[in-house]
Design a protein around this motif. Sequence first.
Motif, PDB file in Angstrom:
ATOM      1  N   ILE A  12       0.762  -1.202  -0.202  1.00 19.40           N
ATOM      2  CA  ILE A  12      -0.100  -0.065   0.258  1.00 19.40           C
ATOM      3  C   ILE A  12       1.143   0.975  -0.178  1.00 19.40           C
ATOM      4  N   GLY A  13       0.643   2.163  -0.991  1.00 19.32           N
ATOM      5  CA  GLY A  13       1.583   3.050  -1.121  1.00 19.32           C
ATOM      6  C   GLY A  13       2.630   2.564  -1.843  1.00 19.32           C
ATOM      7  N   ALA A  14       3.040   2.333  -3.480  1.00 21.94           N
ATOM      8  CA  ALA A  14       4.119   2.193  -3.769  1.00 21.94           C
ATOM      9  C   ALA A  14       4.474   3.610  -4.670  1.00 21.94           C
ATOM     10  N   TRP A 102      -3.305   6.690   9.569  1.00 26.16           N
ATOM     11  CA  TRP A 102      -4.601   6.409  10.329  1.00 26.16           C
ATOM     12  C   TRP A 102      -5.536   6.375   9.462  1.00 26.16           C
ATOM     13  N   GLU A 103      -5.693   6.981   8.536  1.00 23.50           N
ATOM     14  CA  GLU A 103      -6.719   6.469   7.476  1.00 23.50           C
ATOM     15  C   GLU A 103      -6.431   5.503   6.664  1.00 23.50           C
ATOM     16  N   LEU A 104      -5.208   5.156   6.153  1.00 21.75           N
ATOM     17  CA  LEU A 104      -4.899   4.238   5.535  1.00 21.75           C
ATOM     18  C   LEU A 104      -5.515   3.103   6.142  1.00 21.75           C
ATOM     19  N   VAL A 105      -4.805   2.834   8.265  1.00 21.56           N
ATOM     20  CA  VAL A 105      -5.233   1.578   9.056  1.00 21.56           C
ATOM     21  C   VAL A 105      -6.966   1.235   8.329  1.00 21.56           C
TER      22      VAL A 105
HETATM   23  N1  LIG Z   1      12.885   6.507   0.841  1.00 23.35           N
HETATM   24  C1  LIG Z   1      13.626   5.858   1.916  1.00 23.35           C
HETATM   25  O1  LIG Z   1      14.873   5.342   2.485  1.00 23.35           O
HETATM   26  C2  LIG Z   1      12.474   4.576   3.269  1.00 23.35           C
HETATM   27  C3  LIG Z   1      13.492   3.967   3.878  1.00 23.35           C
HETATM   28  C4  LIG Z   1      12.859   3.115   4.952  1.00 23.35           C
HETATM   29  C5  LIG Z   1      11.582   3.045   4.915  1.00 23.35           C
HETATM   30  N2  LIG Z   1      10.491   4.114   4.265  1.00 23.35           N
HETATM   31  C6  LIG Z   1       9.003   5.033   4.691  1.00 23.35           C
HETATM   32  O2  LIG Z   1       8.695   4.073   4.011  1.00 23.35           O
HETATM   33  C7  LIG Z   1       7.290   5.278   3.246  1.00 23.35           C
HETATM   34  C8  LIG Z   1       7.415   6.041   2.080  1.00 23.35           C
HETATM   35  O3  LIG Z   1       8.500   6.127   1.700  1.00 23.35           O
HETATM   36  P1  LIG Z   1       9.266   6.674   0.789  1.00 23.35           P
HETATM   37  O4  LIG Z   1       9.837   7.587   0.650  1.00 23.35           O
HETATM   38  O5  LIG Z   1       8.797   5.751  -0.171  1.00 23.35           O
HETATM   39  O6  LIG Z   1       7.773   7.644   0.075  1.00 23.35           O
HETATM   40  P2  LIG Z   1       6.710   8.407  -0.983  1.00 23.35           P
HETATM   41  O7  LIG Z   1       6.405   9.558  -1.375  1.00 23.35           O
HETATM   42  O8  LIG Z   1       7.789   7.618  -2.337  1.00 23.35           O
HETATM   43  O9  LIG Z   1       5.937   7.190  -1.409  1.00 23.35           O
HETATM   44  C9  LIG Z   1       5.077   7.228  -0.708  1.00 23.35           C
HETATM   45  C10 LIG Z   1       3.845   6.699  -1.686  1.00 23.35           C
HETATM   46  O10 LIG Z   1       2.183   6.794  -0.145  1.00 23.35           O
HETATM   47  C11 LIG Z   1       1.117   7.412  -0.665  1.00 23.35           C
HETATM   48  N3  LIG Z   1       0.746   8.577  -0.195  1.00 23.35           N
HETATM   49  C12 LIG Z   1       1.239  10.019   0.235  1.00 23.35           C
HETATM   50  N4  LIG Z   1      -0.243   9.938   0.901  1.00 23.35           N
HETATM   51  C13 LIG Z   1      -1.124   9.486   1.103  1.00 23.35           C
HETATM   52  C14 LIG Z   1      -2.159   9.420   1.218  1.00 23.35           C
HETATM   53  N5  LIG Z   1      -2.747  10.113   2.204  1.00 23.35           N
HETATM   54  N6  LIG Z   1      -2.911   8.514   1.407  1.00 23.35           N
HETATM   55  C15 LIG Z   1      -2.694   7.409   0.787  1.00 23.35           C
HETATM   56  N7  LIG Z   1      -1.049   7.228   0.320  1.00 23.35           N
HETATM   57  C16 LIG Z   1      -0.577   8.476   0.371  1.00 23.35           C
HETATM   58  C17 LIG Z   1       1.595   8.350  -2.197  1.00 23.35           C
HETATM   59  O11 LIG Z   1       0.801   8.387  -2.992  1.00 23.35           O
HETATM   60  C18 LIG Z   1       3.246   7.450  -2.234  1.00 23.35           C
HETATM   61  O12 LIG Z   1       2.843   6.140  -3.502  1.00 23.35           O
HETATM   62  C19 LIG Z   1       7.567   5.546   4.953  1.00 23.35           C
HETATM   63  O13 LIG Z   1       7.133   5.823   6.213  1.00 23.35           O
HETATM   64  C20 LIG Z   1       8.998   6.456   5.198  1.00 23.35           C
HETATM   65  O14 LIG Z   1       9.151   6.871   6.621  1.00 23.35           O
HETATM   66  C21 LIG Z   1      10.819   5.390   3.565  1.00 23.35           C
END
Ligand SMILES: NC(=O)c1ccc[n+]([C@@H]2O[C@H](COP(=O)([O-])OP(=O)(O)OC[C@H]3O[C@@H](n4cnc5c(N)ncnc54)[C@H](O)[C@@H]3O)[C@@H](O)[C@H]2O)c1
Length: 321
Positions: A12-14, A102-105
């Motif tokens: 979820i959230g790709a 929270w919204e996603l949960v």
């Molecule tokens: N980038 C890193 O190196 C890294 C490493 C470890 C963990 N994380 C964690 O992974 C998670 C995602 O980070 P990322 O770097 O992939 O970010 P990203 O911005 O590339 O991806 C975030 C995704 O969440 C979606 N999203 C944003 N707001 C949303 C909402 N209101 N409802 C539903 N979807 C929503 C976006 O469309 C996107 O697909 C975060 O929790 C981050 O802390 C990131």
Amino acid sequence: MRSEDIRVAASIGAGVIGYSWALKFAMAGLEVWAQNRTEESGALARERVRASLDSLVKNDVYSEAQAAEIAGRIHYTTSIEEAVRNAQFIQESAAEHYEVKWELVRAIEAAAASDAIVASSTSGLLVSEIAKDAAHPERFCGGHPYNPPHLIPLVEITKGERTTDETVTCAKAFYARVGMEPVVLQKEALGFICNRLQMALYREVANLVLSGVCTIEDADKAVTFGPGIRWGIMGPSLVFELGGGKGGVSGLMNHLNDSISLWLADMADWKSFPPEFAPVAQEGVDEELAARPAEIGNTPEGLADYRDHMIIEILKLHGKL
Ligand SMILES: NC(=O)c1ccc[n+]([C@@H]2O[C@H](COP(=O)([O-])OP(=O)(O)OC[C@H]3O[C@@H](n4cnc5c(N)ncnc54)[C@H](O)[C@@H]3O)[C@@H](O)[C@H]2O)c1
């Protein structure tokens, strides 16, 4: 939920992390649903999967046919309901804000089976807080990856106050089954294990550079061709076990303690990085990059290609690809 019963996973959230989780699960043979909010971000996730698979083909991990099979196991959707309804394992990697989580949960629980495991990729939010209003908080845990999870095996599992041991056991077994190396944090620690270790090292890089001992380039070289080579094979305690000779790690700690105390007393113990370090680091990296031969990457893109190639070769040596 038992790990062996997991056949379908949802990411979820790709985005940057979520596409890579989807790919990792598909590489392990699972059917995967990758969810994005819009068709455009779904198209970007598909493009990222394709580029990563191209790199794995180029590095002789998969044939074109195998890569096509893996890609075929990933289904893209903008609907959370469609993504989670048949999934036994759900990895959430959306934006790093409690309101979003929270919204996603709510949306996940409205559509998923009540015993599906839900792991959050969160880098710093608390699982207890993420799952505070969940109907089934016992099946929520943290599954913190390092970028990109389809190439870096480490995943740090964290528990919320109401996460059950059964959930942790299942998540750990599942991650191991898909080729990750899970570690379980026995209690909450900000930054988990490896972000703390990385920043402890980088604080001293900043100190050495700002106090004129070495350049950014030489600090990078020292790590890459010194301890970094050993750390890619075994952890620091095993390295010191060998370094301590017959006395092992305990012998080394005892024997060198007087000397180590002098080094520690001279090292930085800052609680935040001095603001003047960021531009110094950037200038040092720009110079370092410009001086590198193109074959090992002298632009951010070239460097990322080289990093992925080398990670893949190391993973092959570890029997992980
Ligand atoms: N980038 C890193 O190196 C890294 C490493 C470890 C963990 N994380 C964690 O992974 C998670 C995602 O980070 P990322 O770097 O992939 O970010 P990203 O911005 O590339 O991806 C975030 C995704 O969440 C979606 N999203 C944003 N707001 C949303 C909402 N209101 N409802 C539903 N979807 C929503 C976006 O469309 C996107 O697909 C975060 O929790 C981050 O802390 C990131």
